[in-house]
Design a protein around this motif. Structure first.
Motif, short mmCIF file in Angstrom:
data_model
loop_
_atom_site.label_atom_id
_atom_site.label_comp_id
_atom_site.label_asym_id
_atom_site.label_seq_id
_atom_site.Cartn_x
_atom_site.Cartn_y
_atom_site.Cartn_z
N THR A 47 0.70 -1.06 0.07
CA THR A 47 0.11 0.04 0.15
C THR A 47 0.84 1.24 0.21
O THR A 47 0.32 2.40 0.00
CB THR A 47 -1.00 0.28 1.22
OG1 THR A 47 -0.24 0.02 2.35
CG2 THR A 47 -2.01 -1.13 1.49
N ASP A 48 2.17 1.16 0.14
CA ASP A 48 3.01 2.31 -0.13
C ASP A 48 3.61 2.77 -1.37
O ASP A 48 3.75 1.81 -2.20
CB ASP A 48 4.34 1.93 0.69
CG ASP A 48 4.08 1.88 2.26
OD1 ASP A 48 3.08 2.44 2.85
OD2 ASP A 48 4.85 1.18 3.04
N THR A 49 3.54 4.03 -1.60
CA THR A 49 4.07 4.51 -2.94
C THR A 49 5.38 5.41 -2.71
O THR A 49 5.06 6.19 -1.79
CB THR A 49 2.94 5.33 -3.71
OG1 THR A 49 1.91 4.24 -3.97
CG2 THR A 49 3.73 5.78 -4.92
N ARG A 50 6.34 5.08 -3.20
CA ARG A 50 7.67 6.01 -2.95
C ARG A 50 8.03 6.19 -4.42
O ARG A 50 7.75 5.88 -5.34
CB ARG A 50 8.77 5.36 -2.40
CG ARG A 50 8.36 4.88 -0.94
CD ARG A 50 9.64 4.40 -0.30
NE ARG A 50 10.04 3.29 -1.14
CZ ARG A 50 9.65 1.75 -0.83
NH1 ARG A 50 9.06 1.56 0.20
NH2 ARG A 50 10.15 1.01 -1.58
N TYR A 51 8.73 7.44 -4.28
CA TYR A 51 9.42 7.98 -5.66
C TYR A 51 11.04 8.05 -5.70
O TYR A 51 11.25 8.40 -4.84
CB TYR A 51 8.99 9.23 -5.93
CG TYR A 51 7.41 9.51 -6.10
CD1 TYR A 51 6.83 9.01 -7.32
CD2 TYR A 51 6.45 9.40 -5.11
CE1 TYR A 51 5.27 8.94 -7.65
CE2 TYR A 51 5.03 9.37 -5.33
CZ TYR A 51 4.45 9.34 -6.74
OH TYR A 51 3.08 9.25 -6.69
N ARG A 52 11.44 7.15 -6.67
CA ARG A 52 12.86 7.17 -6.76
C ARG A 52 13.54 8.06 -7.62
O ARG A 52 13.05 8.35 -8.88
CB ARG A 52 13.40 5.83 -7.07
CG ARG A 52 14.92 5.40 -7.18
CD ARG A 52 15.04 3.99 -7.27
NE ARG A 52 14.69 3.36 -6.33
CZ ARG A 52 14.39 2.06 -6.07
NH1 ARG A 52 14.44 1.16 -6.95
NH2 ARG A 52 14.37 1.69 -4.67
N ALA A 53 14.64 8.77 -7.12
CA ALA A 53 15.18 10.00 -8.04
C ALA A 53 16.44 9.10 -8.47
O ALA A 53 17.11 8.48 -7.76
CB ALA A 53 15.74 11.02 -6.96
N LEU A 54 16.50 9.27 -9.90
CA LEU A 54 17.67 8.61 -10.69
C LEU A 54 18.44 9.74 -11.61
O LEU A 54 17.84 10.50 -12.36
CB LEU A 54 17.46 7.45 -11.66
CG LEU A 54 16.46 6.27 -11.02
CD1 LEU A 54 15.74 5.66 -12.08
CD2 LEU A 54 17.13 5.46 -10.21
N ARG A 55 19.81 9.79 -11.29
CA ARG A 55 20.73 10.65 -12.23
C ARG A 55 21.44 9.86 -13.14
O ARG A 55 21.99 8.98 -12.58
CB ARG A 55 21.77 11.40 -11.06
CG ARG A 55 22.31 12.64 -11.85
CD ARG A 55 23.16 13.52 -10.96
NE ARG A 55 22.32 13.93 -9.97
CZ ARG A 55 21.31 15.03 -10.01
NH1 ARG A 55 21.20 15.56 -11.30
NH2 ARG A 55 20.65 15.71 -8.94
N TYR A 56 21.44 10.33 -14.20
CA TYR A 56 22.03 9.83 -15.36
C TYR A 56 23.64 10.11 -15.51
O TYR A 56 24.14 11.28 -14.99
CB TYR A 56 21.76 10.33 -16.61
CG TYR A 56 22.42 9.56 -17.96
CD1 TYR A 56 22.37 8.19 -18.18
CD2 TYR A 56 23.39 10.26 -18.65
CE1 TYR A 56 22.85 7.54 -19.18
CE2 TYR A 56 23.94 9.79 -19.77
CZ TYR A 56 23.65 8.54 -19.83
OH TYR A 56 24.52 7.72 -20.82
#
Length: 83
Positions: A47-56
């Motif tokens: 039920t958890d939503t997270r947002y992952r930050a990715l850098r090129y």
């Protein structure tokens, strides 16, 4: 459920950024003028939503995970202000 529309985010007082779909659950973070800052990926775990930050990383032609955040705005800000 796979998200296809960008998650809502606001960064008041900062230069405008936009999210452009790059795949299922994945958005490119773009500054005005077309400069790409990185990607934000939606991660759903139960039920958890997270947002992952990715850098090129051009040297390695790969992405580096910068962090996981509870809001899309925090993930976007991490890419905006991170090195």
């Amino acid at each position: 459920m796979i998200a296809t529309t960008a998650p809502p985010f606001e960064t008041p007082g900062a230069s405008p950024l936009r999210l452009v779909a790059a795949g299922p659950e994945l958005w490119r973070v773009v500054r005005d003028g077309g400069h790409i800052l990185g990607h934000v990926q939606r991660i759903v775990d139960g039920t958890d939503t997270r947002y992952r930050a990715l850098r090129y990383r051009p040297a390695g032609r790969s992405f580096r995970t910068v962090g996981d955040f509870w809001s899309a705005a925090d993930a976007v800000d991490c890419l905006r202000f991170g090195g």
